[in-house]
Design a protein around this motif. Structure first.
Motif, PDB file in Angstrom:
ATOM      1  N   ASP A  49     -13.192 -12.148  11.964  1.00 49.78           N
ATOM      2  CA  ASP A  49     -13.365 -13.334  12.805  1.00 49.78           C
ATOM      3  C   ASP A  49     -12.945 -14.551  12.041  1.00 49.78           C
ATOM      4  N   LEU A  50     -13.301 -14.391  10.569  1.00 50.61           N
ATOM      5  CA  LEU A  50     -12.930 -15.718   9.875  1.00 50.61           C
ATOM      6  C   LEU A  50     -11.342 -15.636   9.628  1.00 50.61           C
ATOM      7  N   ALA A  51     -10.725 -14.386   9.493  1.00 52.24           N
ATOM      8  CA  ALA A  51      -9.513 -14.281   9.343  1.00 52.24           C
ATOM      9  C   ALA A  51      -8.654 -14.852  10.738  1.00 52.24           C
ATOM     10  N   GLY A  57      -5.897 -21.481  13.429  1.00 54.25           N
ATOM     11  CA  GLY A  57      -5.687 -22.658  12.882  1.00 54.25           C
ATOM     12  C   GLY A  57      -4.116 -22.959  12.406  1.00 54.25           C
ATOM     13  N   GLY A  58      -3.395 -22.105  12.219  1.00 54.73           N
ATOM     14  CA  GLY A  58      -2.022 -22.091  11.992  1.00 54.73           C
ATOM     15  C   GLY A  58      -1.561 -21.486  10.523  1.00 54.73           C
ATOM     16  N   ALA A  59      -2.744 -20.713   9.944  1.00 52.59           N
ATOM     17  CA  ALA A  59      -2.265 -20.072   8.671  1.00 52.59           C
ATOM     18  C   ALA A  59      -1.782 -18.765   9.023  1.00 52.59           C
ATOM     19  N   ASP A  60      -0.541 -18.711   9.010  1.00 51.16           N
ATOM     20  CA  ASP A  60       0.286 -17.537   9.290  1.00 51.16           C
ATOM     21  C   ASP A  60      -0.048 -16.502   8.654  1.00 51.16           C
ATOM     22  N   ALA A  61      -0.391 -16.400   7.451  1.00 58.44           N
ATOM     23  CA  ALA A  61      -0.572 -15.522   6.204  1.00 58.44           C
ATOM     24  C   ALA A  61      -1.820 -14.815   6.666  1.00 58.44           C
ATOM     25  N   ALA A  62      -2.796 -15.099   7.532  1.00 62.17           N
ATOM     26  CA  ALA A  62      -4.090 -14.516   7.870  1.00 62.17           C
ATOM     27  C   ALA A  62      -3.629 -13.449   9.008  1.00 62.17           C
ATOM     28  N   PHE A  63      -2.469 -13.526   9.534  1.00 60.31           N
ATOM     29  CA  PHE A  63      -2.209 -12.390  10.645  1.00 60.31           C
ATOM     30  C   PHE A  63      -2.178 -10.973   9.741  1.00 60.31           C
ATOM     31  N   SER A  64      -1.726 -11.021   8.819  1.00 62.20           N
ATOM     32  CA  SER A  64      -1.860  -9.514   8.119  1.00 62.20           C
ATOM     33  C   SER A  64      -3.334  -9.034   8.037  1.00 62.20           C
ATOM     34  N   GLU A  65      -4.265  -9.942   7.694  1.00 58.58           N
ATOM     35  CA  GLU A  65      -5.676  -9.546   7.658  1.00 58.58           C
ATOM     36  C   GLU A  65      -6.080  -8.809   9.062  1.00 58.58           C
ATOM     37  N   VAL A  66      -5.733  -9.904  10.131  1.00 61.25           N
ATOM     38  CA  VAL A  66      -6.060  -9.494  11.470  1.00 61.25           C
ATOM     39  C   VAL A  66      -5.617  -8.415  12.015  1.00 61.25           C
ATOM     40  N   PRO A  85       0.252   8.667  22.450  1.00 60.08           N
ATOM     41  CA  PRO A  85       0.402   7.840  21.074  1.00 60.08           C
ATOM     42  C   PRO A  85       1.564   6.840  21.359  1.00 60.08           C
ATOM     43  N   GLY A  86       2.653   7.184  21.957  1.00 56.08           N
ATOM     44  CA  GLY A  86       3.774   6.323  22.061  1.00 56.08           C
ATOM     45  C   GLY A  86       3.282   5.052  22.903  1.00 56.08           C
ATOM     46  N   VAL A  87       2.868   5.471  24.031  1.00 61.17           N
ATOM     47  CA  VAL A  87       2.517   4.167  24.805  1.00 61.17           C
ATOM     48  C   VAL A  87       1.368   3.255  24.288  1.00 61.17           C
ATOM     49  N   ALA A  88       0.540   4.043  23.541  1.00 57.19           N
ATOM     50  CA  ALA A  88      -0.458   3.411  23.009  1.00 57.19           C
ATOM     51  C   ALA A  88      -0.196   2.319  21.966  1.00 57.19           C
ATOM     52  N   GLU A  89       0.917   2.789  21.233  1.00 60.68           N
ATOM     53  CA  GLU A  89       1.472   1.808  19.931  1.00 60.68           C
ATOM     54  C   GLU A  89       2.293   0.950  20.608  1.00 60.68           C
ATOM     55  N   GLU A  90       2.834   1.032  21.656  1.00 59.44           N
ATOM     56  CA  GLU A  90       3.399  -0.137  22.318  1.00 59.44           C
ATOM     57  C   GLU A  90       2.495  -0.951  22.834  1.00 59.44           C
ATOM     58  N   LEU A  91       1.445  -0.409  23.622  1.00 61.66           N
ATOM     59  CA  LEU A  91       0.230  -1.485  23.837  1.00 61.66           C
ATOM     60  C   LEU A  91      -0.391  -2.133  22.711  1.00 61.66           C
ATOM     61  N   VAL A  92      -0.499  -1.653  21.623  1.00 64.50           N
ATOM     62  CA  VAL A  92      -0.901  -2.503  20.542  1.00 64.50           C
ATOM     63  C   VAL A  92      -0.021  -3.492  20.118  1.00 64.50           C
ATOM     64  N   GLN A  93       1.130  -3.292  20.304  1.00 65.30           N
ATOM     65  CA  GLN A  93       2.215  -4.282  19.833  1.00 65.30           C
ATOM     66  C   GLN A  93       2.262  -5.600  20.580  1.00 65.30           C
ATOM     67  N   GLN A  94       2.173  -5.011  22.133  1.00 67.56           N
ATOM     68  CA  GLN A  94       1.875  -6.175  23.228  1.00 67.56           C
ATOM     69  C   GLN A  94       0.880  -6.828  23.117  1.00 67.56           C
ATOM     70  N   THR A  95      -0.358  -6.430  22.831  1.00 63.27           N
ATOM     71  CA  THR A  95      -1.638  -6.940  22.494  1.00 63.27           C
ATOM     72  C   THR A  95      -1.504  -7.959  21.375  1.00 63.27           C
ATOM     73  N   PHE A  96      -0.891  -7.646  20.321  1.00 68.62           N
ATOM     74  CA  PHE A  96      -0.735  -8.570  19.160  1.00 68.62           C
ATOM     75  C   PHE A  96       0.267  -9.747  19.733  1.00 68.62           C
ATOM     76  N   LEU A  97       1.127  -9.457  20.391  1.00 71.66           N
ATOM     77  CA  LEU A  97       2.067 -10.528  20.719  1.00 71.66           C
ATOM     78  C   LEU A  97       1.416 -11.617  21.715  1.00 71.66           C
ATOM     79  N   HIS A  98       0.544 -11.160  22.822  1.00 75.51           N
ATOM     80  CA  HIS A  98      -0.213 -11.672  23.778  1.00 75.51           C
ATOM     81  C   HIS A  98      -1.328 -12.569  22.512  1.00 75.51           C
ATOM     82  N   MET A  99      -1.813 -11.966  21.693  1.00 80.19           N
ATOM     83  CA  MET A  99      -2.746 -12.774  20.745  1.00 80.19           C
ATOM     84  C   MET A  99      -2.123 -13.884  20.128  1.00 80.19           C
ATOM     85  N   HIS A 100      -0.908 -13.781  19.659  1.00 82.93           N
ATOM     86  CA  HIS A 100       0.015 -14.696  19.008  1.00 82.93           C
ATOM     87  C   HIS A 100       0.306 -15.818  19.826  1.00 82.93           C
TER      88      HIS A 100
END
Length: 150
Positions: A49-51, A57-66, A85-100
Motif C-alpha cells: 500500500d505504501l509503495a 504520487g509520481g515516484a516511478d521507481a515504486a512501480f517495481s515494488e508494486v 497460463p498464457g492468457v493469465a500472463e496477458e491479463l496480468v500485464q493488462q491489469t498493470f497497464l490499467h493501473m498505470h
C-alpha cells in the motif's frame, strides 16, 4: 434402527437426521472458526500500500515494488479462474497497464489489493465474453459454410 433423541443443547428433540446433522454442523462451526477480526493483516500488504501511494504520487521507481508484490498474486488468481497460463500472463500485464493509466485516480491511503483485483476481474470477465463471441461467430460461420455447400 432406533433414532436417538438429541439433548436440548443440540437443537431439541427431533427425529430428523437432517436436523441433527445441521445442528451438529452449526455447533462445530461456532467452536472452530475464529472471528474475522482476529486475522492478522499481512505486513507485506502494508508495504504494498505504501509503495502504491508513492507510485500514485509520481515516484516511478515504486512501480517495481508494486509489480513484484502484486504480480504473483494476480497471476495465481487469474490462472485459477481461467486455467490458461498464457492468457493469465496477458491479463496480468493488462491489469498493470490499467493501473498505470489510472494511478492518478488511486485514492492514496486506500488498500491496493482490492483495487487491483477488481481491475483484473473486470478484464477477466471481458476476456471470457470476448472468447464466447469468437467461438459463437466461428461456429456460426462454419454452419453457414456447411449449409451453402450442401
Amino acid at each position: 434402527m432406533e433414532l436417538l433423541r438429541l439433548p436440548a443443547v443440540w437443537g431439541g428433540d427431533t427425529d430428523s437426521l437432517l436436523e441433527r446433522g445441521r445442528s451438529w454442523f452449526f455447533l462445530r462451526a461456532r467452536e472452530e472458526i475464529p472471528a474475522v477480526e482476529s486475522r492478522p493483516v499481512r505486513a507485506d500488504n502494508h508495504a504494498l500500500d505504501l509503495a502504491m501511494d508513492r507510485y500514485a504520487g509520481g515516484a516511478d521507481a515504486a512501480f517495481s515494488e508494486v509489480y513484484d508484490a502484486l504480480a504473483p498474486r494476480l497471476y495465481g488468481y487469474l490462472v485459477r479462474q481461467i486455467r490458461n497460463p498464457g492468457v493469465a500472463e496477458e491479463l496480468v500485464q493488462q491489469t498493470f497497464l490499467h493501473m498505470h493509466r489510472a494511478r492518478g485516480q488511486f485514492v492514496r491511503g486506500a488498500p491496493v489489493l482490492p483495487w487491483a483485483f477488481a481491475i483484473a476481474r473486470r478484464l477477466l470477465v471481458d476476456q471470457v465474453r470476448r472468447h464466447k463471441r469468437e467461438v459463437l461467430s466461428t461456429t456460426s460461420d462454419e454452419g453457414i459454410a456447411d449449409a451453402a455447400q450442401s
